[in-house]
Design a protein around this motif. Sequence first.
Motif, short mmCIF file in Angstrom:
data_model
loop_
_atom_site.label_atom_id
_atom_site.label_comp_id
_atom_site.label_asym_id
_atom_site.label_seq_id
_atom_site.Cartn_x
_atom_site.Cartn_y
_atom_site.Cartn_z
N ALA A 140 5.74 5.73 3.22
CA ALA A 140 5.26 7.11 3.40
C ALA A 140 5.36 7.54 4.86
O ALA A 140 5.70 8.69 5.15
N PRO A 183 3.53 12.74 -0.09
CA PRO A 183 2.24 12.96 0.58
C PRO A 183 1.66 11.63 1.07
O PRO A 183 1.74 10.61 0.40
N MET A 184 1.06 11.67 2.26
CA MET A 184 0.42 10.49 2.82
C MET A 184 -1.09 10.64 2.69
O MET A 184 -1.68 11.62 3.16
N THR A 185 -1.68 9.68 2.02
CA THR A 185 -3.13 9.73 1.80
C THR A 185 -3.87 9.30 3.06
O THR A 185 -3.30 8.70 3.98
N GLY A 186 -5.16 9.60 3.09
CA GLY A 186 -5.99 9.17 4.19
C GLY A 186 -6.03 7.66 4.31
O GLY A 186 -6.06 7.09 5.42
N ARG A 187 -6.02 6.97 3.17
CA ARG A 187 -5.99 5.50 3.18
C ARG A 187 -4.74 4.99 3.86
O ARG A 187 -4.78 4.05 4.67
N GLN A 188 -3.60 5.60 3.54
CA GLN A 188 -2.34 5.14 4.12
C GLN A 188 -2.29 5.39 5.62
O GLN A 188 -1.76 4.57 6.38
N LYS A 189 -2.86 6.51 6.08
CA LYS A 189 -2.91 6.78 7.52
C LYS A 189 -3.74 5.71 8.23
O LYS A 189 -3.35 5.20 9.29
N ALA A 247 2.14 2.54 2.63
CA ALA A 247 1.94 3.25 3.89
C ALA A 247 3.20 3.28 4.74
O ALA A 247 3.52 4.31 5.35
N THR A 266 0.82 -1.22 0.00
CA THR A 266 0.00 0.00 0.00
C THR A 266 0.85 1.27 0.00
O THR A 266 0.33 2.36 -0.24
N ARG A 313 7.58 10.62 6.17
CA ARG A 313 6.95 11.75 6.85
C ARG A 313 7.66 12.07 8.16
O ARG A 313 7.92 13.23 8.47
#
Length: 548
Positions: free
Chosen positions: A169, A317-323, A166, A164, A173
């Motif tokens: 990322a 950038p970290m997407t909401g899905r990855q969070k 995540a 994914t 971050r």
Amino acid sequence: MTSDTQTRQDDTTAEPKRRFKFPTAFTVLFFVLALVWILTFIIKPGSYSYVSCDGGSPKPVPGTFGAVKVDLSFQERLYDLWVSPVNGLYGVRTPSEVVPDPSPELLKQGQAACGTMAGKQVPAEIVTAPGNTGPYNSGDLAGAVQVFFFVLAIGAFITVTIKTGALDAGIGRVTDRFRKRGLLLIVILMVIFSVGGTTYGMAEETLGFYAIILPVIVGLGYDRLVGVGIIMVGAGVGTLASTVNPFATGVASDAAGVALGDGIGLRLIMYAVFTTIAVLYVLRYAQRVKADPARSMTPAVEGDEALASAPAGPPVPMTGRQKTVLWIFGLTFGLMIFSVIPWGDFSSSLEPITLGWYFPELAALFLVGAVLVGLVGGLGEEGMVTGIISGAGDFIGAALIIAVARGVTVIMNNAGITDTVLHALEGAVSGLSSGAFAVVMYLVNIPLAFLVPSSSGHATLAMPIMAPLGDFAGVSRAMVVTAYQSASGWMNLFTPTSAIVMGGLALSRVRYDRYLKFVAPLLGILLILTCLAMLLGVAVPALGGPVK
């Protein structure tokens, strides 16, 4: 063409001599398998009398060893060798039976082996020795199929999470946020990697982070050894002080017949102390290099100067899905840790929250986690299934090593030589105090860790022999597990037989001899502190695990 010219041309075109390459864990284990099989023809079979304490697993009674006759033809022994990996996976062992009328002396010895609890004698029942193991028997599971399937499940979970994006990322971050606070960044990253090491034996997964972290570390004015220290030493020290690492603590606890949470108190102390020391060690070196680059133990490579002078780029950038995926990732491991801790052992009031999960439940947890991560991470049905299959495939090597190593134990048991080896070792350690025994057990496991770099293979091979020795020395089997995993983790911090060490150094472009010079003082400190931890665990059974 003259003969001299032909000779020179032949010398030029000749292939260079191949250097010796240490064999893989599979090859080592197969050699061990063959060697043990040969030894079954030489070592005389024997057996202890066995006792079951309060209905628990049978354990040998010290001082009761005697020779026995094992009628195995050459064909039967060859068959045992032939199916040993199968028996190691799902072999079934004929269970012990209660001895109806044991002699008073034997019953007294059995009661002494079980000991007392709260001033009362632990119920002791004399039983026969466990019987033969085979794929068609009826009885108790002797194979490691539960551990085997769990390894595949956790491999699927980790691989789907990586797929994914995540994890990459998340690290990127954190790195960007603390770019201007280099020392704090080193602390945070080392703690993250050490948590990965102590919870699930983070090893191969670290190889993907060198490309992310090293450019940032070099850009902050440190050298490449600092980056290696963050990743390799961080994860390695966490693995050395594993708390619930399924590939070390889990496999060894299963082979030793104790709960995964037994001895976790000592291991938590070791983790906190060792991680702190490792972080301070890397910080000290990082400060020295930043203040005076000439004191670096590894020279800069091409491109390092450009990295050091280049402006910092924006983080990925970290997407909401990855969070959400990272939350699921952390909560899954958190639930695993919570589920295996025997809370009721600390206080009867905590009994209601004790889940008592073992490998079947944990395997299901990680499979469900893999599905959730795949769906939330946007991989889709096909991507999720592909990731799960790919992850299981990536971890099949570790799973098969467990089966092969357990097959070695089956060969020894079926030939009746396991107790003979135990008896010989019992004599060697019988004069040692419990503290000295724990330290010797740790030191003995170090060369074994070199020969079998796989922590799970090492555990499956050694624990069936070494765990019962703790019974003879009055040391809990949980302490034997802690001694083994500490030795395995210590050796795997620097052994050249480890693909993680050599692969990480290759990615970092750091020579092995320079890394060895860098890490040697820390290895000495950890060696001494581990020996002291062994003494502490024996002196305080509440930490090291009670003798059962």
